[in-house]
Structures are given as C-alpha cells and as structure tokens.
Scaffold this motif. Structure first.
Motif, PDB file in Angstrom:
ATOM      1  N   VAL A 169       0.834  -1.205   0.000  1.00  0.00           N
ATOM      2  CA  VAL A 169       0.000   0.000   0.000  1.00  0.00           C
ATOM      3  C   VAL A 169       0.867   1.253   0.000  1.00  0.00           C
ATOM      4  O   VAL A 169       0.677   2.159  -0.827  1.00  0.00           O
ATOM      5  N   LEU A 170       1.830   1.307   0.902  1.00  0.00           N
ATOM      6  CA  LEU A 170       2.637   2.521   1.069  1.00  0.00           C
ATOM      7  C   LEU A 170       3.450   2.852  -0.170  1.00  0.00           C
ATOM      8  O   LEU A 170       3.502   4.009  -0.605  1.00  0.00           O
TER       9      LEU A 170
ATOM     10  N   GLY B 263       2.782   5.718  -3.091  1.00  0.00           N
ATOM     11  CA  GLY B 263       3.973   6.253  -3.746  1.00  0.00           C
ATOM     12  C   GLY B 263       5.061   6.723  -2.814  1.00  0.00           C
ATOM     13  O   GLY B 263       5.976   7.448  -3.222  1.00  0.00           O
ATOM     14  N   HIS B 264       5.001   6.338  -1.549  1.00  0.00           N
ATOM     15  CA  HIS B 264       6.061   6.735  -0.624  1.00  0.00           C
ATOM     16  C   HIS B 264       7.390   6.086  -1.007  1.00  0.00           C
ATOM     17  O   HIS B 264       7.432   4.952  -1.489  1.00  0.00           O
ATOM     18  N   LYS B 265       8.464   6.818  -0.742  1.00  0.00           N
ATOM     19  CA  LYS B 265       9.805   6.300  -0.971  1.00  0.00           C
ATOM     20  C   LYS B 265      10.586   6.147   0.337  1.00  0.00           C
ATOM     21  O   LYS B 265      11.608   5.479   0.367  1.00  0.00           O
ATOM     22  N   ARG B 266      10.114   6.787   1.392  1.00  0.00           N
ATOM     23  CA  ARG B 266      10.802   6.658   2.682  1.00  0.00           C
ATOM     24  C   ARG B 266       9.791   6.480   3.801  1.00  0.00           C
ATOM     25  O   ARG B 266       8.670   6.998   3.747  1.00  0.00           O
ATOM     26  N   LEU B 267      10.214   5.737   4.811  1.00  0.00           N
ATOM     27  CA  LEU B 267       9.382   5.447   5.968  1.00  0.00           C
ATOM     28  C   LEU B 267      10.123   5.770   7.251  1.00  0.00           C
ATOM     29  O   LEU B 267      11.354   5.779   7.284  1.00  0.00           O
ATOM     30  N   VAL B 268       9.348   6.013   8.306  1.00  0.00           N
ATOM     31  CA  VAL B 268       9.860   5.925   9.669  1.00  0.00           C
ATOM     32  C   VAL B 268       9.164   4.723  10.290  1.00  0.00           C
ATOM     33  O   VAL B 268       7.940   4.743  10.485  1.00  0.00           O
ATOM     34  N   VAL B 269       9.916   3.655  10.520  1.00  0.00           N
ATOM     35  CA  VAL B 269       9.318   2.475  11.130  1.00  0.00           C
ATOM     36  C   VAL B 269       9.442   2.602  12.646  1.00  0.00           C
ATOM     37  O   VAL B 269      10.472   3.041  13.170  1.00  0.00           O
TER      38      VAL B 269
ATOM     39  N   VAL C 110      14.195  15.667 -10.106  1.00  0.00           N
ATOM     40  CA  VAL C 110      14.106  14.379 -10.814  1.00  0.00           C
ATOM     41  C   VAL C 110      13.135  13.439 -10.109  1.00  0.00           C
ATOM     42  O   VAL C 110      12.290  12.796 -10.751  1.00  0.00           O
ATOM     43  N   THR C 111      13.228  13.357  -8.772  1.00  0.00           N
ATOM     44  CA  THR C 111      12.337  12.439  -8.050  1.00  0.00           C
ATOM     45  C   THR C 111      10.906  12.951  -8.009  1.00  0.00           C
ATOM     46  O   THR C 111       9.963  12.152  -7.986  1.00  0.00           O
ATOM     47  N   PHE C 112      10.722  14.261  -8.008  1.00  0.00           N
ATOM     48  CA  PHE C 112       9.375  14.823  -8.049  1.00  0.00           C
ATOM     49  C   PHE C 112       8.729  14.495  -9.398  1.00  0.00           C
ATOM     50  O   PHE C 112       7.550  14.121  -9.469  1.00  0.00           O
ATOM     51  N   ARG C 113       9.512  14.626 -10.470  1.00  0.00           N
ATOM     52  CA  ARG C 113       9.022  14.257 -11.799  1.00  0.00           C
ATOM     53  C   ARG C 113       8.565  12.799 -11.811  1.00  0.00           C
ATOM     54  O   ARG C 113       7.498  12.455 -12.347  1.00  0.00           O
ATOM     55  N   GLU C 114       9.380  11.950 -11.232  1.00  0.00           N
ATOM     56  CA  GLU C 114       9.071  10.516 -11.169  1.00  0.00           C
ATOM     57  C   GLU C 114       7.748  10.275 -10.429  1.00  0.00           C
ATOM     58  O   GLU C 114       6.873   9.540 -10.909  1.00  0.00           O
ATOM     59  N   TRP C 115       7.588  10.907  -9.270  1.00  0.00           N
ATOM     60  CA  TRP C 115       6.374  10.683  -8.478  1.00  0.00           C
ATOM     61  C   TRP C 115       5.139  11.249  -9.184  1.00  0.00           C
ATOM     62  O   TRP C 115       4.087  10.605  -9.198  1.00  0.00           O
ATOM     63  N   LEU C 116       5.273  12.430  -9.771  1.00  0.00           N
ATOM     64  CA  LEU C 116       4.129  13.020 -10.466  1.00  0.00           C
ATOM     65  C   LEU C 116       3.634  12.111 -11.583  1.00  0.00           C
ATOM     66  O   LEU C 116       2.425  11.916 -11.760  1.00  0.00           O
TER      67      LEU C 116
END
Length: 505
Positions: free
Chosen positions: A147-148, A153-159, A449-455
């Motif tokens: 899901v995440l 579309g998350h790329k980082r987590l705080v577990v 670059v990463t914003f482009r990817e997520w969009l």
C-alpha cells in the motif's frame, strides 16, 4: 502483554555504556538548574527587550551558526510581537539558505505496539488493556509496503517499534531487510514496480552492539526522543521499575549510535510534558553536546505535541499543554538555534495549522499517515482511525497526493530523494554541506528528478498540474545556479520522463 519479559528487561541497560560519556564529576550534559537560571536570568530578560541585541542574535542564525544557550534563552524571553515577526521571517530565511524550498515527505509505519514500559502519557503503555498490543509478521509487513509504496507512492518510511522482546534487534533487522527487498507493482502503471528506498527507525535506546547491527541492516536516520529533558518531570512520568525510567540510558543513546557508526541521528521532545521553553533549551544542549563530542549534530529535530489517546487521562490533565501560539514560538526558536538541522512536523497537528507552520522552516512532514497496527492494508487508502489500535489520535490524515498538491500551490517542491544516504553524504560531510548551503543546491537536482518521477507515477491530474508549475520554475533556477551540471541534470530529467527510475546525482 504478549509474554513474560522480566528476564529480557534485566539485560537491557549496560551501565558502562552510560558512564563512559559522563563528565569528570559524573554529571550529564543537561544542567537543569543552569537552564532554569538562564530562562529566568535578568541578563537574558533584559536582552530580550533590546531589539538591537535580538537582531544581533538573529544575524548569527542567518550565518548558519548554532546559537549559544544564553542566546536561545534570550529569544525565548522576547515579548515584542514585532520582534517575533522578525524572528519568524529569519527562520524562513535560515531554512531557505540550508535546504532551499524542498519539503521531504515520509510515512510512519508501526511494526509493533507491544511495549514493556508504562509511560503515563502513552496509549501503548503496558497496563493499557484498552489498546491492542501486537507485532506484525513479515508477511503483514509486506502487505503494508504494497500500500505505502505501490498505491500511495512513498519512498521513505519511519518504522516504529515498541520496546519489547518480540520486537528486539533481530526482529528489527528482519523487518528492515524485508522492507528493502519488497518490490511492488504500481497498479495504474502496467509493467512498472517500485520500492521503499529509505527506512528510518524510531525505537527504544539500544546497546552499541545492537546499533552496529541496525546500521548494517541499512537504516537511514535513528530517532529517539527524550520526551522531556527535565529530570524530575521525567522521573514522575516514567516509573523507575521500567526500562524507560532510566533517564541517562535514553539521554546517551545518540552517543552510542554515533559510536556504532550510525552518523544520521534525530532527536526530539514531546511538548506538553513540561515547560516547552525548557525542552527547547534541552534540544539545543543535546545538539551542542553531539557536535562537541562527535563533530556531528542531529540531522533532524522533532517536536510532537501531546494528543488524545485511548484510556490515557494524563493528556487532558497535564498543566503544561502547549497552545498553538506557543508551539509556533517553539518552532521558530528551534529553527534559529539549531540552524543546520532538519525540522519534522508530524500529522499529530491538523492540516490548517501545519500549513501555517511550514514557512517557519519545516523540512519534513508525513502524509497519508495511519498509525494503527497493520492499518495501511486494512484501510486500503481510506482515511480511518481506530483509537483502540493506535498510540494517539492524528490531526491530519490527508492523502500524500493532497499534501503534495498543497505544497506545490505554496511554491514548495516535494522531494522523494534518498540519494545522499546511498552515496555516503551523511555525518560530517552533510553537516559541512548544510552550513555552506551546498547541500540545498545539490539536493535540488535530485528533488526535481524524483518529483518528476512521483508526479508521473502517482499524482492525480490536479496535483500533477500544480507540480508542473513548480518543476518549470525549479528548472529555470537550476539553469542559472548550477550551469556546469545543468546538461547532465536535463539528461537525467528527460530519461525520467521517458520511464527510467531512481536516477540521482
């Protein structure tokens, strides 16, 4: 509780890994009496009423230098609304100088809610049987990542791990490795998959040996919050018979992390347990101590506030509840005092307040947050909360798409970049880059670059349109500010537009 954990508790704290860091008199670095005196001193109070003196302190902040305790105490004593306005404007300038206009987003993921501690203010305390206590299996962890990463579309987590033998170091290593290995398809992008690229850890204090193992597992930032730096208050809130009752074991956990080779650490205080001004000073003293001893200050500072929790009456009874006005002041002074650090504003706060606080220098926020055990898979993207399954009640449960769109409309670019950590730009290296402003320019390349990817992979049409406006502006700035690498940047950008993923400088 899940089982008898008394023998495990008895082996957790290693006195030698506290005493080695104390000063020659056996004292720690939080001088309660001195801090109280600084906040109440006539010198600081008089200086706070002297606009010229306050502006001198602001000028030091704008040069990206850590303030001295008496300077921070002076700012905390300011009463003039005009000066607070100047301080807020300076806070925004400090953030811009160090981090540019980037906002990093993440999601919190609770992997265990079992805990041996009995903190009076916590919904997950061991004697609170109104809340479900449990630990996710590795298959359940994978379901959360589906899901995440795949749907949101998350790329980082705080577990987040409760302090319990069922979620000790072996479990932490297994779950972190599982998260990194899990690749999931993007539902509306046939043939394309994605994954979590950075796992930060919020957990209890550990030994140097355990922290070494955690580092090898690939954690990003190691977070431990002192809750309150005021010793007597800490003592009353954390029973001495529990692990968390040992103030110094917690206080020196970042020392042990840095000694173990984890050079990316995050500190924090829970506002509402004691006088917020004292805990702002405690955060500063902590930062100064880490810089002095290791040459590395905290990468991030967090400042959560007490929020309602199931069957936890202490929260409504605390005499130190921080209102929005004082919370705003606390964030302003933290930004001006610990200038190099990232500042994390969580979804404990409501959406309107978060929007109003972002300009004070916030660098990271969570989004699409759900803090119940196994809640992301259960919710399937819906905004639901179950008080009996989570530590506290969130104030902002908006989707990542909604949050990203709002930031874009405010002129901020959401960065999904994790390159610095994978390229070794951490520790002293990143501290130097942050203070000189080099990191802000460097990270802007990866942010775009990463914003482009997520969009392209996850944004709704409305959010994508708002993001395009920001990206076009950012590209124009990059052409002017980094002409030597602009052609390389545009190559990466165009390759991302054409479907390549995870390109970074």
């Amino acid at each position: 509780m899940l089982n008898d954990s008394s023998s495990w508790i008895g082996e957790r704290i290693h006195p030698g890994q506290i005493e080695k860091y104390l000063d020659a008199n056996g004292d720690d670095f939080i001088p309660d009496g001195v801090i109280a005196g600084q906040l109440a001193s006539e010198e600081c109070i008089n200086a706070a009423g002297d606009k010229a003196r306050v502006r001198d302190i602001i000028a030091k902040s704008l040069s990206i230098k850590t303030l001295a305790p008496d300077e921070t105490a002076t700012l905390l004593n300011v009463r003039d609304p005009e000066m607070w306005q100047e301080m807020e404007e300076a806070a925004g300038k400090v953030k811009k100088a160090v981090y540019d206009n980037r906002i990093v987003t993440f999601a919190p993921l609770y992997l265990s809610t079992a805990c041996v501690n009995n903190c009076r203010y916590c919904g997950l305390r061991t004697d609170n049987q109104s809340v479900t206590h449990g630990v996710l299996s590795l298959d359940e962890v994978k379901s959360e990542i589906e899901v995440l990463a795949g749907k949101i579309g998350h790329k980082r987590l705080v577990v987040v791990y409760g302090e319990h033998p069922k979620s000790g170091i072996d479990y932490m290593v297994e779950t972190i490795e599982t998260i990194y290995k899990t690749r999931v398809p993007i539902p509306h992008r046939p043939g394309r998959d994605t994954a979590i690229r950075r796992v930060n850890v919020n957990a209890a204090p550990m030994t140097i040996e355990e922290l070494t193992a955690l580092g090898k597992a690939g954690l990003g930032t190691y977070q431990v919050f002192q809750e309150t730096y005021h010793k007597e208050t800490y003592k009353t809130l954390h029973p001495h018979t529990t692990l968390k009752g040992n103030y110094r074991w917690r206080l020196y956990c970042m020392h042990r992390a840095l000694e173990a080779g984890i050079d990316d650490v995050g500190i924090g205080a829970l506002f509402g347990l004691y006088d917020w001004r004292f805990d702002v000073m405690g955060l500063l003293y902590h930062s100064i101590e880490l810089e002095k001893r290791f040459g590395i200050g905290p990468h991030t500072v967090s400042f959560p506030r007490l929020e309602p929790a199931e069957n936890t009456p202490f929260i409504s009874q605390s005499k130190y509840i921080v209102d929005d006005k004082d919370f705003r002041k606390a964030l302003t002074v933290i930004r001006l005092s610990i200038t190099h650090a990232g500042m994390i504003l969580t979804a404990r706060e409501n959406a309107a307040l978060r929007k109003s606080l972002i300009p004070l220098g916030i660098t990271q926020t969570d989004a699409s947050s759900n803090i119940g055990l196994g809640a992301y898979n259960k919710a399937k993207g819906r905004e639901i909360q179950e008080s009996t399954r989570q530590q506290f009640i969130l104030g902002d449960t908006r989707s990542l798409d909604d949050v990203v769109r709002e930031y874009a409309q405010m002129g901020y670019i959401t960065s999904f970049c994790t390159a610095g950590y994978r390229c070794g730009r951490t520790g002293e290296c990143i501290m130097d880059s942050l203070r000189t402003g080099a990191e802000g320019k460097f990270c802007k390349l990866n942010a775009v670059v990463t914003f482009r990817e997520w969009l392209d992979d996850f944004a709704t049409p409305e959010t994508k349109a708002a993001g395009e406006t920001v990206i076009n502006k950012e590209i124009g700035e990059l052409q002017e500010k980094v002409p030597k690498v602009f052609d390389t940047f545009m190559d990466y950008y165009n390759r991302t537009v054409n479907g390549e993923r995870d390109l970074y400088f």
